[in-house]
Design an enzyme around this catalytic site. Structure first.
Site, PDB file in Angstrom:
ATOM      1  NE  ARG A 122      49.653  49.060  58.717  1.00 36.25           N
ATOM      2  CZ  ARG A 122      50.453  48.832  59.744  1.00 36.25           C
ATOM      3  NH1 ARG A 122      51.422  47.954  59.636  1.00 36.25           N
ATOM      4  NH2 ARG A 122      50.295  49.492  60.873  1.00 36.25           N
ATOM      5  CE  LYS A 144      33.296  49.472  42.260  1.00 35.96           C
ATOM      6  NZ  LYS A 144      31.934  49.882  41.882  1.00 35.96           N
ATOM      7  CD  GLU A 186      25.099  42.771  38.303  1.00 33.11           C
ATOM      8  OE1 GLU A 186      25.531  43.554  37.436  1.00 33.11           O
ATOM      9  OE2 GLU A 186      24.739  43.170  39.432  1.00 33.11           O
ATOM     10  CE  LYS A 228      33.474  44.545  37.449  1.00 29.36           C
ATOM     11  NZ  LYS A 228      32.811  44.252  38.673  1.00 29.36           N
ATOM     12  CD  GLU A 238      32.141  53.068  40.397  1.00 30.33           C
ATOM     13  OE1 GLU A 238      32.275  51.857  40.561  1.00 30.33           O
ATOM     14  OE2 GLU A 238      31.195  53.726  40.856  1.00 30.33           O
ATOM     15  NE  ARG A 242      35.011  48.898  38.826  1.00 31.55           N
ATOM     16  CZ  ARG A 242      35.772  48.123  39.549  1.00 31.55           C
ATOM     17  NH1 ARG A 242      37.049  48.391  39.695  1.00 31.55           N
ATOM     18  NH2 ARG A 242      35.275  47.057  40.154  1.00 31.55           N
ATOM     19  CG  ASN A 246      27.820  51.709  39.430  1.00 33.29           C
ATOM     20  OD1 ASN A 246      28.023  50.596  39.913  1.00 33.29           O
ATOM     21  ND2 ASN A 246      28.668  52.701  39.565  1.00 33.29           N
ATOM     22  CG  HIS A 249      24.184  48.602  40.110  1.00 31.93           C
ATOM     23  ND1 HIS A 249      24.013  48.074  38.851  1.00 31.93           N
ATOM     24  CD2 HIS A 249      24.895  47.674  40.803  1.00 31.93           C
ATOM     25  CE1 HIS A 249      24.603  46.888  38.785  1.00 31.93           C
ATOM     26  NE2 HIS A 249      25.140  46.612  39.951  1.00 31.93           N
ATOM     27  CG  HIS A 253      22.787  49.449  45.199  1.00 32.52           C
ATOM     28  ND1 HIS A 253      23.996  50.059  45.004  1.00 32.52           N
ATOM     29  CD2 HIS A 253      23.025  48.125  45.048  1.00 32.52           C
ATOM     30  CE1 HIS A 253      24.918  49.148  44.733  1.00 32.52           C
ATOM     31  NE2 HIS A 253      24.350  47.968  44.745  1.00 32.52           N
ATOM     32  CG  HIS A 265      23.428  42.863  43.981  1.00 37.14           C
ATOM     33  ND1 HIS A 265      23.632  44.178  44.290  1.00 37.14           N
ATOM     34  CD2 HIS A 265      24.078  42.654  42.805  1.00 37.14           C
ATOM     35  CE1 HIS A 265      24.374  44.739  43.361  1.00 37.14           C
ATOM     36  NE2 HIS A 265      24.671  43.838  42.449  1.00 37.14           N
TER      37      HIS A 265
END
Ligand SMILES: NC(=O)c1ccc[n+]([C@@H]2O[C@H](COP(=O)([O-])OP(=O)(O)OC[C@H]3O[C@@H](n4cnc5c(N)ncnc54)[C@H](O)[C@@H]3O)[C@@H](O)[C@H]2O)c1
Length: 364
Positions: A122, A144, A186, A228, A238, A242, A246, A249, A253, A265
């Site tokens: 956990r 993330k 990026e 960032k 997000e 945030r 993207n 993206h 993606h 990517h």
């Protein structure tokens, strides 16, 4: 050397150390009170050959047991099989709740190791030691974590912040050119959405950056990380700002996914940034004609190559609906209103999106 960067979220806060060696890693661990019994380095087979030995030596000054769990390299291994294999390794190493995971590698290692840390018992502590440019400026910061499911990117995951991030900019020297290039995608994306000055700096210092000279390299890493970190600090999960990270993206993606991850990517995002800038222009923002040609030229300078296969626009469009950013069947895009300024645009017309896809696909 660039100053450290700080991230604060509602539940935690941590440092991003930006150094040009691993000399201060032990200090960072001690400062964070992570002096446990067992450390596990999670890395991939390529990075393992380059850096595990020296990191292990450093960690042995602090931890009694230091193990390495090595995963196969590449996006196609960012999946639940790799994750399960890691859980078994942790059991084999008798990892407990005080065990610290060190994610040593690019974004794939960071995402899988972070998710593994978030779920094993956990949640156990982990540290990001990014070794690709993309991981330094993007994936290691912000918590993330996750894995892909089939061709669906990052569909299983968690927000789980590291104890700290330690960037050794000299690790970037061993990066193959195509990976360096992907990372620059990026960096340029971040400049486009938030920092016109950084965009100019990249344009003015392009040769030195591409040659990976220490000062310009650490400057762009630190500046991109700072942006960032600020955005993550403002909106960890997000639900707001945030999302502007993207930019490019949604297009990227779907291209990455349709290519079966054949286009990386970083390069998919580069193609996506062109398409998103084009869409911004189509939808009426003040995007000057030379912005598009300047961007294409800059991306090419940093290694963007033309698309070699044709992907049907309707399939690319359909793929976009599998994206996590899709809400209630509506496509939301991050667009730029000018260099350095981004905003969300909800539900543009299908025609405009198709035209932008076509613009992206015409780059052949
Ligand atoms: N979590 C996030 O916020 C976030 C953000 C952006 C991207 N990502 C994810 O990051 C992943 C891409 O990361 P990436 O571009 O770093 O790819 P990667 O992790 O696959 O690394 C690229 C290649 O470079 C090799 N490598 C790594 N460091 C090296 C070094 N210093 N010298 C030589 N070779 C080295 C790796 O072994 C690998 O073969 C994608 O899965 C993407 O979804 C996550």
């Amino acid at each position: 050397m660039a100053a450290n960067v700080y991230v604060q979220t509602p539940l935690t806060e941590y440092q991003i150390y930006i150094k040009n060696s691993y000399d201060e890693l032990a200090f960072a661990i001690q400062t964070t009170n992570l002096c446990g019994y067992t450390a596990v380095i999670i890395t991939d087979e390529i990075v393992d050959r380059l850096y595990t030995f020296s990191i292990r030596e450093l960690l042995l000054r602090i931890f009694t047991n230091v193990y390495a769990a090595v995963i196969p390299a590449g996006e196609t291994n960012k999946n639940h099989e790799t994750l399960i294999a890691l859980y078994h390794k942790l059991q084999e190493f008798h990892a407990d709740r005080q065990t610290v995971i060190f994610a040593l590698g690019g974004g794939v290692v960071g995402d899988v190791a972070g998710f593994c840390a978030s779920t094993y018992m956990r949640g156990i502590p982990y540290v990001q030691l990014p070794t690709t440019l993309l991981a330094c400026v993007d994936s290691s910061v912000g918590g993330k974590t996750g894995v892909d499911l089939g061709n669906s990117k990052n569909i299983i995951g968690a927000f789980y912040q590291p104890q700290f991030v330690y960037i050794n900019t000299s690790a970037i020297q061993s990066l193959p050119p195509e990976q360096f290039s992907a990372g620059m995608g990026e960096v340029i994306k971040t400049a486009l959405i938030r920092d016109a000055e950084l965009y100019e700096y990249i344009r003015d210092n392009r040769e030195a950056i591409r040659n990976r000279e220490e000062t310009p390299l650490s400057t762009v890493i630190a500046r991109t990380c700072r942006i960032k970190a600020k955005i993550v600090t403002a909106d960890e999960k997000e639900t707001g700002v945030r999302a502007i990270l993207n930019f490019g993206h949604t297009f990227g993606h779907s291209l990455e996914s349709l290519s079966g991850f054949g286009i990386s990517h970083g390069h998919s995002v580069m193609h996506g940034c062109r398409a998103a800038m084009y869409l911004s222009k189509l939808l009426g923002y003040d995007i000057k004609d030379h912005y598009l040609s300047d961007l294409t030229e800059l991306l090419e300078f940093f290694g963007l190559s033309r698309l070699s296969s044709e992907y049907p626009p309707d399939l690319l469009y359909d793929k976009m609906f599998e994206d996590k950013k899709t809400k209630n069947g509506e496509l939301n895009f991050v667009l730029i209103t000018d260099i350095g300024f981004a905003q969300i645009y909800k539900n543009p017309t299908k025609k405009a999106v198709f035209d932008a896809i076509q613009y992206m696909m015409d780059y052949r």
